[in-house]
Design a protein around this motif. Sequence first.
Motif, PDB file in Angstrom:
ATOM      1  N   GLN A 129       0.255  -2.978  -0.904  1.00 27.81           N
ATOM      2  CA  GLN A 129       0.648  -1.729  -1.560  1.00 27.81           C
ATOM      3  C   GLN A 129       0.705  -1.928  -3.072  1.00 27.81           C
ATOM      4  O   GLN A 129       1.176  -2.947  -3.555  1.00 27.81           O
ATOM      5  N   PRO A 133       3.994   3.852  -4.197  1.00 32.25           N
ATOM      6  CA  PRO A 133       4.215   3.830  -2.744  1.00 32.25           C
ATOM      7  C   PRO A 133       3.146   4.629  -1.990  1.00 32.25           C
ATOM      8  O   PRO A 133       2.778   5.727  -2.397  1.00 32.25           O
ATOM      9  N   GLY A 134       2.644   4.028  -0.921  1.00 31.38           N
ATOM     10  CA  GLY A 134       1.633   4.690  -0.095  1.00 31.38           C
ATOM     11  C   GLY A 134       0.208   4.461  -0.558  1.00 31.38           C
ATOM     12  O   GLY A 134      -0.729   4.859   0.114  1.00 31.38           O
ATOM     13  N   ARG A 135       0.008   3.811  -1.709  1.00 29.25           N
ATOM     14  CA  ARG A 135      -1.336   3.510  -2.217  1.00 29.25           C
ATOM     15  C   ARG A 135      -1.556   2.000  -2.130  1.00 29.25           C
ATOM     16  O   ARG A 135      -0.679   1.223  -2.495  1.00 29.25           O
ATOM     17  N   GLU A 153      -2.269   6.816   9.035  1.00 25.65           N
ATOM     18  CA  GLU A 153      -1.849   5.624   8.291  1.00 25.65           C
ATOM     19  C   GLU A 153      -2.510   5.665   6.918  1.00 25.65           C
ATOM     20  O   GLU A 153      -3.564   6.277   6.772  1.00 25.65           O
ATOM     21  N   SER A 155       1.578   4.839   6.646  1.00 23.09           N
ATOM     22  CA  SER A 155       2.719   5.726   6.884  1.00 23.09           C
ATOM     23  C   SER A 155       4.062   5.168   6.438  1.00 23.09           C
ATOM     24  O   SER A 155       5.069   5.826   6.573  1.00 23.09           O
ATOM     25  N   LYS A 157       5.475   4.588   3.601  1.00 20.67           N
ATOM     26  CA  LYS A 157       6.126   5.208   2.449  1.00 20.67           C
ATOM     27  C   LYS A 157       6.929   4.203   1.618  1.00 20.67           C
ATOM     28  O   LYS A 157       8.077   4.418   1.296  1.00 20.67           O
ATOM     29  N   GLY A 158       6.304   3.095   1.288  1.00 23.53           N
ATOM     30  CA  GLY A 158       6.931   2.117   0.419  1.00 23.53           C
ATOM     31  C   GLY A 158       7.632   0.983   1.133  1.00 23.53           C
ATOM     32  O   GLY A 158       7.904  -0.051   0.541  1.00 23.53           O
ATOM     33  N   GLU A 159       7.958   1.137   2.400  1.00 24.03           N
ATOM     34  CA  GLU A 159       8.683   0.095   3.125  1.00 24.03           C
ATOM     35  C   GLU A 159       7.747  -0.914   3.793  1.00 24.03           C
ATOM     36  O   GLU A 159       8.161  -2.009   4.119  1.00 24.03           O
ATOM     37  N   ASP A 173      -0.350  -0.067   7.832  1.00 24.80           N
ATOM     38  CA  ASP A 173       0.561  -0.707   6.883  1.00 24.80           C
ATOM     39  C   ASP A 173       1.737  -1.270   7.666  1.00 24.80           C
ATOM     40  O   ASP A 173       2.174  -0.711   8.654  1.00 24.80           O
TER      41      ASP A 173
END
Length: 186
Positions: A129, A133-135, A153, A155, A157-159, A173
């Motif tokens: 990542q 977030p998400g990229r 996906e 999905s 969201k940063g985690e 991810d």
Amino acid sequence: MMLSPQLHKILAVAIFLLPFCAQGKPAGFLSKFSFKPFYGDRSNNEQQIPVGIDQLFPPPAVLHLNKMITESGGKIFATNGKTANFDATVEKCKEAGGSIAAPKSPGENDAILYFVKYFNTYAYLGIKQSLVPGRFQFLNGAQLSYTNWYPNEPSGKGEEECVEMYTDGTWNDKKCSKNLLIVCQF
């Protein structure tokens, strides 16, 4: 004497897989080359690893190189059949003179998928990542020109900062702490 890039890759892969050679006999793609490892003369028929190498690597395990090496797009992909978390995978591949496998085309994705299917386990990819977030991007910061995300996906969201390959070749991810198959590229 300077080594050609292809020979350099072959030697790096051979060293990466050396601990997993069976009885000193090269298998798989190595048999296509006129490479013969030196094992010396031993009266009790035990293997003798060349001087210095036995200090770097444990004695070879009984595992053939067949199904351990593949090629696509001018890259050689290899696995030692072991699993590790993301950071350890990156380090193992770096120690071997390569990098964690990062597909840039459908053919390279298929080369990695070969191992994922053979060992029936997921593998980390050399994609992480970005600061957004998400990229996601390659580890060197380059943008992805090819992706094969599973539907919906990424999905996390940063985690979920790492990327794994499923056994169907699609990507997800994932958190970076799970032990997945080590696949390197050279």
